[in-house]
Design a protein around this motif. Sequence first.
Motif, PDB file in Angstrom:
ATOM      1  N   PRO A  71       0.803  -1.230   0.000  1.00 20.57           N
ATOM      2  CA  PRO A  71       0.000   0.000   0.000  1.00 20.57           C
ATOM      3  C   PRO A  71       0.834   1.278   0.000  1.00 20.57           C
ATOM      4  CG  PRO A  71      -0.943  -1.603   1.502  1.00 20.57           C
ATOM      5  CD  PRO A  71       0.370  -2.172   1.053  1.00 20.57           C
ATOM      6  N   ASP A  72       0.299   2.286  -0.677  1.00 18.41           N
ATOM      7  CA  ASP A  72       0.885   3.627  -0.795  1.00 18.41           C
ATOM      8  C   ASP A  72       2.142   3.657  -1.655  1.00 18.41           C
ATOM      9  OD1 ASP A  72      -1.151   4.449   0.844  1.00 18.41           O
ATOM     10  OD2 ASP A  72       0.084   4.644   2.644  1.00 18.41           O
ATOM     11  N   GLU A  73       2.344   2.608  -2.474  1.00 16.65           N
ATOM     12  CA  GLU A  73       3.462   2.604  -3.418  1.00 16.65           C
ATOM     13  C   GLU A  73       2.939   2.759  -4.838  1.00 16.65           C
ATOM     14  OE1 GLU A  73       7.094   0.300  -2.540  1.00 16.65           O
ATOM     15  OE2 GLU A  73       5.756  -0.981  -1.358  1.00 16.65           O
ATOM     16  N   LEU A  74       3.780   3.354  -5.699  1.00 11.96           N
ATOM     17  CA  LEU A  74       3.420   3.553  -7.094  1.00 11.96           C
ATOM     18  C   LEU A  74       3.904   2.382  -7.939  1.00 11.96           C
ATOM     19  CD1 LEU A  74       4.202   7.337  -7.700  1.00 11.96           C
ATOM     20  CD2 LEU A  74       1.984   6.273  -7.250  1.00 11.96           C
ATOM     21  N   LEU A  75       3.126   2.052  -8.949  1.00 10.40           N
ATOM     22  CA  LEU A  75       3.469   0.983  -9.888  1.00 10.40           C
ATOM     23  C   LEU A  75       3.444   1.551 -11.300  1.00 10.40           C
ATOM     24  CD1 LEU A  75       1.020  -1.708  -8.439  1.00 10.40           C
ATOM     25  CD2 LEU A  75       3.443  -1.450  -7.874  1.00 10.40           C
ATOM     26  N   GLY A  76       4.551   1.398 -12.026  1.00  8.78           N
ATOM     27  CA  GLY A  76       4.585   1.815 -13.418  1.00  8.78           C
ATOM     28  C   GLY A  76       4.895   3.266 -13.651  1.00  8.78           C
ATOM     29  N   GLU A  77       5.402   3.968 -12.626  1.00  4.94           N
ATOM     30  CA  GLU A  77       5.631   5.404 -12.781  1.00  4.94           C
ATOM     31  C   GLU A  77       6.810   5.727 -13.699  1.00  4.94           C
ATOM     32  OE1 GLU A  77       8.032   4.392  -9.065  1.00  4.94           O
ATOM     33  OE2 GLU A  77       6.347   3.634 -10.233  1.00  4.94           O
ATOM     34  N   LEU A  78       7.857   4.869 -13.707  1.00  5.46           N
ATOM     35  CA  LEU A  78       9.023   5.174 -14.532  1.00  5.46           C
ATOM     36  C   LEU A  78       8.669   5.182 -16.022  1.00  5.46           C
ATOM     37  CD1 LEU A  78      11.993   3.272 -12.848  1.00  5.46           C
ATOM     38  CD2 LEU A  78      11.478   5.713 -12.805  1.00  5.46           C
ATOM     39  N   SER A  79       7.930   4.187 -16.473  1.00  8.53           N
ATOM     40  CA  SER A  79       7.539   4.141 -17.884  1.00  8.53           C
ATOM     41  C   SER A  79       6.637   5.313 -18.249  1.00  8.53           C
ATOM     42  CB  SER A  79       6.828   2.821 -18.197  1.00  8.53           C
ATOM     43  OG  SER A  79       7.726   1.736 -18.117  1.00  8.53           O
ATOM     44  N   CYS A  80       5.829   5.751 -17.303  1.00  8.61           N
ATOM     45  CA  CYS A  80       4.970   6.903 -17.572  1.00  8.61           C
ATOM     46  C   CYS A  80       5.781   8.189 -17.723  1.00  8.61           C
ATOM     47  CB  CYS A  80       3.935   7.066 -16.459  1.00  8.61           C
ATOM     48  SG  CYS A  80       2.618   5.833 -16.504  1.00  8.61           S
ATOM     49  N   VAL A  81       6.948   8.235 -17.104  1.00  6.62           N
ATOM     50  CA  VAL A  81       7.802   9.421 -17.217  1.00  6.62           C
ATOM     51  C   VAL A  81       8.580   9.422 -18.525  1.00  6.62           C
ATOM     52  CG1 VAL A  81       9.820  10.594 -16.249  1.00  6.62           C
ATOM     53  CG2 VAL A  81       8.008   9.797 -14.734  1.00  6.62           C
TER      54      VAL A  81
END
Length: 228
Positions: A71-81
């Motif tokens: 919980p409260d962690e991001l998933l897939g944020e690097l590819s979105c950047v």
Amino acid sequence: MAHPDGSIPFFPPEHLELLRARGHPCGWETGDVLMWEGGRPTELVLLEKGLVKVTAESSNGYTSVLAVRGPDELLGELSCVDGRPRSATVTALEPVRGTVVTADHFRRLLTERGALALAVLRSVTERLRDSDRLRAEHGAYPAVVRVARVLLELAHRYGAPPKGTPRPLEVRITQQELAGAAGASRETVVRALRLLQAEGWVALGRGRMMVTAPEQLAAWADCAEVRP
């Protein structure tokens, strides 16, 4: 509020609310894939409840467990950047809830909110440090010690005591998944767990493991001999 392992979360409540306001809630069942390796980065997920595993496939078909997220962690944020294809697959280990945010909304938030961008950078930096540490341990410690260390880390970060037993920590992970996370074969993990069970530090269940004596296991893992 600190995580179970005592660490401070990267995203304070106001940042989590920003992400929730730009996204929509979604749920997944055990075994559902949230993201596929090689997929297009159209969105990310803020995990709200439950655990997922992050895996990558090698050219010879071996599946490595890169991480377990909670919980409260991001998933897939690097590819979105950076817009590049997903580098890993994310699969629910149990029923999961989260907030889905499109890549466009996420990038806009990072531009508008410098504090959120810094928190994301801190999160990515910590994951890189964890990755470097695990690579160093894979070369320094015997497989049984690596298995113990990975199991301890998962227990402290995401483990939960079963009802009526406040001391043991239950981790929802299979032997094959633990093998991938520890960089060992399944046969090696079976032998390691047999040893840890004999000492009374670990108990096994279907699709889950219980660290019954975390202090003793940690002391043994810390004192284990490093490879020359």
